[in-house]
Design a protein around this motif. Structure first.
Motif, PDB file in Angstrom:
ATOM      1  N   VAL A   1       0.851  -1.189   0.000  1.00  0.00           N
ATOM      2  CA  VAL A   1       0.000   0.000   0.000  1.00  0.00           C
ATOM      3  C   VAL A   1       0.884   1.235   0.000  1.00  0.00           C
ATOM      4  CG1 VAL A   1      -1.718   1.307   1.260  1.00  0.00           C
ATOM      5  CG2 VAL A   1      -1.860  -1.180   1.218  1.00  0.00           C
ATOM      6  N   GLN A   2       0.555   2.152  -0.876  1.00  0.00           N
ATOM      7  CA  GLN A   2       1.318   3.397  -0.951  1.00  0.00           C
ATOM      8  C   GLN A   2       0.363   4.565  -0.864  1.00  0.00           C
ATOM      9  OE1 GLN A   2       3.635   3.894  -4.520  1.00  0.00           O
ATOM     10  NE2 GLN A   2       4.812   5.574  -3.698  1.00  0.00           N
ATOM     11  N   LEU A   3       0.630   5.464   0.086  1.00  0.00           N
ATOM     12  CA  LEU A   3      -0.134   6.690   0.205  1.00  0.00           C
ATOM     13  C   LEU A   3       0.757   7.843  -0.212  1.00  0.00           C
ATOM     14  CD1 LEU A   3      -2.039   6.341   3.589  1.00  0.00           C
ATOM     15  CD2 LEU A   3      -2.943   6.102   1.285  1.00  0.00           C
ATOM     16  N   GLN A   4       0.313   8.603  -1.165  1.00  0.00           N
ATOM     17  CA  GLN A   4       1.090   9.726  -1.664  1.00  0.00           C
ATOM     18  C   GLN A   4       0.433  11.026  -1.238  1.00  0.00           C
ATOM     19  OE1 GLN A   4       4.091   9.551  -3.336  1.00  0.00           O
ATOM     20  NE2 GLN A   4       4.098  11.755  -3.003  1.00  0.00           N
ATOM     21  N   ALA A   5       1.072  11.714  -0.330  1.00  0.00           N
ATOM     22  CA  ALA A   5       0.579  13.015   0.098  1.00  0.00           C
ATOM     23  C   ALA A   5       1.358  14.087  -0.644  1.00  0.00           C
ATOM     24  CB  ALA A   5       0.749  13.184   1.598  1.00  0.00           C
ATOM     25  N   SER A   6       0.675  15.093  -1.117  1.00  0.00           N
ATOM     26  CA  SER A   6       1.338  16.143  -1.876  1.00  0.00           C
ATOM     27  C   SER A   6       0.563  17.449  -1.756  1.00  0.00           C
ATOM     28  CB  SER A   6       1.448  15.738  -3.346  1.00  0.00           C
ATOM     29  OG  SER A   6       0.165  15.530  -3.906  1.00  0.00           O
ATOM     30  N   GLY A   7       1.165  18.522  -2.256  1.00  0.00           N
ATOM     31  CA  GLY A   7       0.478  19.799  -2.306  1.00  0.00           C
ATOM     32  C   GLY A   7       0.993  20.836  -1.335  1.00  0.00           C
ATOM     33  N   GLY A   8       1.890  20.448  -0.452  1.00  0.00           N
ATOM     34  CA  GLY A   8       2.420  21.415   0.494  1.00  0.00           C
ATOM     35  C   GLY A   8       3.338  22.414  -0.182  1.00  0.00           C
ATOM     36  N   GLY A   9       3.739  23.416   0.581  1.00  0.00           N
ATOM     37  CA  GLY A   9       4.643  24.417   0.039  1.00  0.00           C
ATOM     38  C   GLY A   9       4.733  25.625   0.935  1.00  0.00           C
ATOM     39  N   LEU A  10       5.352  26.669   0.401  1.00  0.00           N
ATOM     40  CA  LEU A  10       5.531  27.930   1.110  1.00  0.00           C
ATOM     41  C   LEU A  10       4.611  28.973   0.495  1.00  0.00           C
ATOM     42  CD1 LEU A  10       7.014  29.900   3.008  1.00  0.00           C
ATOM     43  CD2 LEU A  10       8.762  30.130   1.227  1.00  0.00           C
ATOM     44  N   VAL A  11       3.739  29.553   1.325  1.00  0.00           N
ATOM     45  CA  VAL A  11       2.824  30.579   0.851  1.00  0.00           C
ATOM     46  C   VAL A  11       2.807  31.734   1.839  1.00  0.00           C
ATOM     47  CG1 VAL A  11       1.336  28.956  -0.399  1.00  0.00           C
ATOM     48  CG2 VAL A  11       0.830  29.532   1.981  1.00  0.00           C
ATOM     49  N   GLN A  12       2.212  32.835   1.418  1.00  0.00           N
ATOM     50  CA  GLN A  12       2.037  33.968   2.314  1.00  0.00           C
ATOM     51  C   GLN A  12       0.680  33.875   3.003  1.00  0.00           C
ATOM     52  OE1 GLN A  12       2.686  37.477  -0.116  1.00  0.00           O
ATOM     53  NE2 GLN A  12       4.873  37.455   0.377  1.00  0.00           N
ATOM     54  N   ALA A  13       0.587  34.544   4.116  1.00  0.00           N
ATOM     55  CA  ALA A  13      -0.679  34.575   4.848  1.00  0.00           C
ATOM     56  C   ALA A  13      -1.800  35.070   3.935  1.00  0.00           C
ATOM     57  CB  ALA A  13      -0.557  35.476   6.062  1.00  0.00           C
ATOM     58  N   GLY A  14      -2.945  34.391   4.035  1.00  0.00           N
ATOM     59  CA  GLY A  14      -4.089  34.743   3.214  1.00  0.00           C
ATOM     60  C   GLY A  14      -4.214  33.930   1.942  1.00  0.00           C
ATOM     61  N   GLU A  15      -3.154  33.273   1.574  1.00  0.00           N
ATOM     62  CA  GLU A  15      -3.178  32.466   0.352  1.00  0.00           C
ATOM     63  C   GLU A  15      -3.745  31.073   0.630  1.00  0.00           C
ATOM     64  OE1 GLU A  15       0.379  34.586  -2.211  1.00  0.00           O
ATOM     65  OE2 GLU A  15       0.778  32.656  -1.259  1.00  0.00           O
ATOM     66  N   SER A  16      -3.805  30.263  -0.434  1.00  0.00           N
ATOM     67  CA  SER A  16      -4.431  28.942  -0.343  1.00  0.00           C
ATOM     68  C   SER A  16      -3.485  27.845  -0.815  1.00  0.00           C
ATOM     69  CB  SER A  16      -5.693  28.897  -1.204  1.00  0.00           C
ATOM     70  OG  SER A  16      -6.640  29.863  -0.793  1.00  0.00           O
ATOM     71  N   LEU A  17      -3.747  26.659  -0.333  1.00  0.00           N
ATOM     72  CA  LEU A  17      -3.080  25.443  -0.790  1.00  0.00           C
ATOM     73  C   LEU A  17      -4.097  24.320  -0.793  1.00  0.00           C
ATOM     74  CD1 LEU A  17       0.340  25.375   1.137  1.00  0.00           C
ATOM     75  CD2 LEU A  17       0.064  25.579  -1.338  1.00  0.00           C
ATOM     76  N   ARG A  18      -3.851  23.336  -1.650  1.00  0.00           N
ATOM     77  CA  ARG A  18      -4.676  22.136  -1.630  1.00  0.00           C
ATOM     78  C   ARG A  18      -3.768  20.923  -1.478  1.00  0.00           C
ATOM     79  NH1 ARG A  18      -8.757  19.521  -6.135  1.00  0.00           N
ATOM     80  NH2 ARG A  18      -6.767  18.989  -7.118  1.00  0.00           N
ATOM     81  N   LEU A  19      -3.991  20.183  -0.416  1.00  0.00           N
ATOM     82  CA  LEU A  19      -3.257  18.949  -0.177  1.00  0.00           C
ATOM     83  C   LEU A  19      -4.031  17.777  -0.762  1.00  0.00           C
ATOM     84  CD1 LEU A  19      -2.133  19.434   3.537  1.00  0.00           C
ATOM     85  CD2 LEU A  19      -1.081  20.302   1.445  1.00  0.00           C
ATOM     86  N   SER A  20      -3.288  16.799  -1.233  1.00  0.00           N
ATOM     87  CA  SER A  20      -3.888  15.588  -1.758  1.00  0.00           C
ATOM     88  C   SER A  20      -3.297  14.386  -1.038  1.00  0.00           C
ATOM     89  CB  SER A  20      -3.616  15.443  -3.255  1.00  0.00           C
ATOM     90  OG  SER A  20      -4.115  16.529  -3.988  1.00  0.00           O
ATOM     91  N   CYS A  21      -4.118  13.366  -0.908  1.00  0.00           N
ATOM     92  CA  CYS A  21      -3.658  12.111  -0.338  1.00  0.00           C
ATOM     93  C   CYS A  21      -4.255  11.009  -1.207  1.00  0.00           C
ATOM     94  CB  CYS A  21      -4.101  11.991   1.110  1.00  0.00           C
ATOM     95  SG  CYS A  21      -3.443  10.560   1.966  1.00  0.00           S
ATOM     96  N   ALA A  22      -3.402  10.342  -1.964  1.00  0.00           N
ATOM     97  CA  ALA A  22      -3.863   9.348  -2.926  1.00  0.00           C
ATOM     98  C   ALA A  22      -3.402   7.959  -2.510  1.00  0.00           C
ATOM     99  CB  ALA A  22      -3.337   9.681  -4.316  1.00  0.00           C
ATOM    100  N   ALA A  23      -4.316   7.021  -2.561  1.00  0.00           N
ATOM    101  CA  ALA A  23      -4.002   5.635  -2.229  1.00  0.00           C
ATOM    102  C   ALA A  23      -3.804   4.850  -3.518  1.00  0.00           C
ATOM    103  CB  ALA A  23      -5.112   5.024  -1.399  1.00  0.00           C
ATOM    104  N   SER A  24      -2.574   4.380  -3.706  1.00  0.00           N
ATOM    105  CA  SER A  24      -2.262   3.603  -4.903  1.00  0.00           C
ATOM    106  C   SER A  24      -2.232   2.130  -4.521  1.00  0.00           C
ATOM    107  CB  SER A  24      -0.907   4.041  -5.479  1.00  0.00           C
ATOM    108  OG  SER A  24      -0.937   5.407  -5.813  1.00  0.00           O
TER     109      SER A  24
END
Length: 118
Positions: A1-24
């Motif tokens: 089982v592999q879980l791939q989490a992604s979408g993180g990063g460096l942003v400024q306050a007020g901005e948005s991010l979307r994290l994903s968690c995919a089960a392969s």
């Protein structure tokens, strides 16, 4: 089982991010997911959850800003994070319950770093 989490990063306050968690994994489906985060020097804390039926719960600190959703066809869960604050800085983890027939197993994603600058 592999879980791939992604979408993180460096942003400024007020901005948005979307994290994903995919089960392969063949033959398994995502039953439920809990998102946690751990900031430096702090304990891991609950952020959000989504049940097999799609019901969601959120920590008070993210209520109204974060939304978790699921794409059953692609065995992927998302955490949409809006209006990010510096205090949201942490490593975010997905904890996934995978189902195959009557068998349920829980797995952790590897974590993805979210850094919010002021």
């Amino acid at each position: 089982v592999q879980l791939q989490a992604s979408g993180g990063g460096l942003v400024q306050a007020g901005e948005s991010l979307r994290l994903s968690c995919a089960a392969s994994v063949s033959g398994f489906t995502i039953n439920a997911v809990v998102w946690y985060r751990q900031a430096p020097g702090k304990q891991r804390e609950f952020v959000a959850s989504i049940s097999s039926g799609g019901s969601t719960n959120y920590a008070d600190s993210v209520e109204g800003r974060f939304t978790t959703s699921r794409d059953n066809a692609n065995n992927t869960v998302y955490l949409q994070m809006n209006s990010l604050k510096p205090e949201d800085t942490a490593v975010y983890y997905c904890n996934v319950v995978l189902k195959r027939g009557l068998i349920l197993n829980t797995y952790w994603g590897q974590g993805t770093q979210v850094t919010v600058s002021s």
